[in-house]
Scaffold this active site. Structure first.
Site, PDB file in Angstrom:
ATOM      1  CG  ASN A   1      22.010  55.475  37.576  1.00 41.25           C
ATOM      2  OD1 ASN A   1      21.580  56.188  38.481  1.00 41.25           O
ATOM      3  ND2 ASN A   1      21.727  55.692  36.300  1.00 41.25           N
ATOM      4  CD  GLU A   2      29.949  54.137  38.922  1.00 39.70           C
ATOM      5  OE1 GLU A   2      29.818  52.919  38.724  1.00 39.70           O
ATOM      6  OE2 GLU A   2      30.826  54.808  38.359  1.00 39.70           O
ATOM      7  N   PRO A   3      27.143  51.076  41.428  1.00 40.27           N
ATOM      8  CG  PRO A   3      28.586  49.237  41.524  1.00 40.27           C
ATOM      9  CD  PRO A   3      28.435  50.594  40.905  1.00 40.27           C
TER      10      PRO A   3
END
Ligand code: GLP
Length: 642
Positions: free
Chosen positions: A161-163
């Site tokens: 879950n990237e920025p």
């Protein structure tokens, strides 16, 4: 779980346990996993574990395997769900998370294969949505996750879950962030080969677990951990959403925790023993007020929570002078000692005037990034400098670099048709490079060849610094040559090779790095190996007199209060350093976007060296172009005092 923060932890919005070493931390987490599994056994149900990949949980998995093998602990009633998988990698691919889990855990414990769930990276695009919903349903059908293990990426990601990932995000396909892909480049022999997409549980999915344990080691995680633990909850740092979970805890080692308020600014959270932190307190006050040290006034201290420090040390006047002098005394243009000078306030003794210096680089480029300018100086001051590359670094060479080198060799062979053996080897390598898919593993021959490329680059860069090639050694430590990233196993033969070199050189000074590195990284492993070798030499006369220095990695610039020796570089010396670094061309970033140039490791090293110089300048010391920084290796000094 007792989640009440103490006064010390008042800034921490996720309860955090900080351990001296990762081993101490994983012992605690493994024990709580074992308790959970036992409790479920007694209740006659399955324990549902959420598992993570990456280097971080490797030690935890080793401890679980140990429990199984040595203490007969069973995982038969365990169901597992992994967080994520690279999109496009089949399960048997050496870098797929499925394969990783088989090697690191599943294949070595008795968890029933039918209880294992890892997202399928080969699902067709049109089916991904439905597949992800099914994955979520399977978690629910199993009763939900009892305990989810998490690592954290340098972007603040959990799972993948990237920025930008929202608090309610669910299991889905995501595009990987550039920093994440760069961090994974080693695993895939080049950034260009890292998959661009992944399937990951969402933040919302993760938050549904009954209990969460986030693990993190090494200084590269310190800044993002502070943001996640003490900062606001924000999509920019997805791990910060863990703050909202009633039963989440971080288990981290001391270097990863270094940026938390209780360690970085301990006086802000309770009474302290000032003695070891006076320099830190004064420097941080000067920073906050943007004033040079010598201009700090009594009121500056009293109005900014440092009144107690004044009570114990007298007045701002004496304290400022003391700290200014301490900082001043760390600066030296004579890293090998200044001959015939009074050395009572210098970091390095004047005698012997000409020293034998031994520099260890974990992989080619590491020592150059940290101390090329200092190396150059040591050579110019005529010290006998030996440079030992502990590993060849072959795993970091992209195929394209090897292709280029092969084409050169081919040209040569055309001119020397009599060298049949050489021609055959080149042909075999050319054949392998032509037929391998981007994700394929390298044969031993190709690894060796890539090692030669790095050695050639290393030699060229050493020559820029004025090092004699006869003093450049490549130890090719077996742990690296036989291993792969995240799966290195060290042995006595690694320590013996380092010890042997030390005993041949009998150095007056040793330089190493990696004390704050992730313990599973090549730098972290190298640091431990060199430390063991030095410990084994502890009683020898040369070792008792030897100064051991640690140089900074390009991860982060050190704060002036941490630095024991600051070696300034003139503009011309900085240019020599950059010239040296550029010779490691196989290590340049491979993303073909101009704006990514600032992410190059040499750019980072240059920025760090300039930032340290600016920091010294702001504190009121001389204004230099750049500074390389060093810390004393306290353990070896303590030993030599015995
Ligand atoms: C990967 C994984 C994460 C992991 C993170 C940190 O991208 N998808 O689950 O926590 O990177 O990796 P490492 O533990 O190697 O630092």
């Amino acid at each position: 779980m007792d989640n009440q923060p103490t006064e010390l932890e008042q800034y921490e919005r996720i309860p955090t346990k900080v351990y001296k070493t990762p081993d101490d931390a994983v012992g605690v987490v493994a024990a709580s996993i074992a308790r959970l599994i036992r409790r479920c056994q007694q209740e006659g149900r399955n324990a549902v574990l959420g598992l993570a990949t990456g280097s971080t949980p490797v030690k935890l998995y080793r401890e679980l395997i140990r429990l199984h093998r040595q203490e007969g602990f069973s995982f038969r009633n365990v169901v597992t769900f992994n967080l994520d998988e690279y999109y496009g990698l089949p399960p048997h691919h050496p870098e797929s998370y499925r394969h990783f889990m088989e090697v690191q855990l599943f294949g070595q414990i008795d968890v029933p294969p039918e209880n294992i769930h890892v997202p399928d990276g080969m699902i067709s695009r049109s089916e991904v949505f439905g597949y992800c919903q099914e994955y979520e349903r399977a978690v629910q059908d199993a009763g939900g996750i009892d305990l989810q293990i998490l690592g954290i990426g340098r972007t603040g990601h959990i799972g993948f879950n990237e920025p930008g990932s929202g608090i309610d995000s669910r299991t889905r396909m995501v595009a990987l962030d550039r920093l994440t892909r760069r961090d994974a480049a080693r695993d895939f022999r080049g950034e260009a080969n890292v998959p661009g997409y992944a399937i990951t549980m969402g933040v919302g999915t993760i938050l549904q677990a009954k209990e969460l344990a986030l693990l993190a080691w090494g200084e590269s995680k310190a800044a993002i951990l502070r943001a996640a633990i003490e900062g606001p909850q924000t999509e920019t740092v997805p791990a910060s959403f863990l703050q909202g979970h009633a039963s989440c805890r971080c288990y981290i080692d001391a270097v990863a925790g270094a940026e938390l308020t209780r360690f970085r600014f301990p006086w802000k959270v309770g009474p302290v023993d000032w003695k070891p932190i006076i320099r830190k307190a004064v420097v941080s006050l000067a920073n906050d007020l943007k004033k040079p040290v010598l201009r700090l006034r009594d009121e500056d201290y009293t109005e900014n929570g440092l009144a107690q420090l004044l009570v114990e040390t007298g007045s701002a006047y004496t304290l400022n002078i003391r700290i200014f002098n301490e900082l001043q005394h760390t600066i030296t243009g004579w890293p090998g000692g200044k001959p015939n000078a009074d050395d009572s306030n210098r970091p390095v003794p004047a005698e012997p005037a000409w020293k034998r210096v031994l520099v260890f680089g974990p992989e080619p480029l590491d020592a150059e990034l940290g101390m090329a300018g200092t190396l150059h100086r040591l050579c110019r001051h005529q010290h006998e400098v030996t440079f030992a590359y502990l590993t060849s670094g072959n795993l970091g060479v992209p195929d394209n670099e090897a292709r280029m080198a092969i084409s050169l060799l081919n040209e040569l062979n055309v001119n020397r048709p009599e060298d049949v053996q050489g021609k055959n080897r080149v042909e075999d390598l050319a054949h392998e490079l032509e037929h391998k898919a981007p994700f394929d593993e390298d044969s031993l021959d190709l690894r060796q060849f890539k090692g030669l490329i790095r050695k050639a680059e290393a030699r060229a860069s050493c020559q820029v610094l004025g090092l004699a090639l006869s003093r450049v050694h490549f130890l090719d430590l077996p742990f690296y040559e036989k291993g792969r990233y995240r799966q290195f196993t060290t042995g006595q033969e690694d320590v013996a090779a380092i010890q042997d070199l030390c005993q041949r050189i009998l150095p007056h000074q040793i330089y190493i790095t990696g004390s704050g590195a992730d313990p599973n990284s090549v730098a972290g492993i190298s640091f431990r190996l060199v430390s063991s070798a030095l410990e084994a030499c502890g009683n020898e006369a040369w070792m008792k007199a030897c100064q051991v220095w640690m140089y900074a990695s390009s991860e982060r610039p050190w704060y002036p209060e941490e630095i024991d020796m600051a070696v300034p570089l003139s503009p011309a010396e900085l240019a020599v350093k950059l010239d040296c670094l550029y010779h490691h061309r196989s290590q340049r970033s491979q993303t073909p976007f101009v704006e990514t140039q600032s992410g190059e490791s040499w750019q980072q090293a240059e920025n760090n060296n300039r930032a340290t110089a600016r920091h010294y300048d702001r504190l009121g010391l001389a204004e230099y172009e750049a500074i390389e920084s060093f810390k004393r290796h306290k353990e070896s000094e303590a030993r030599s005092r015995k």
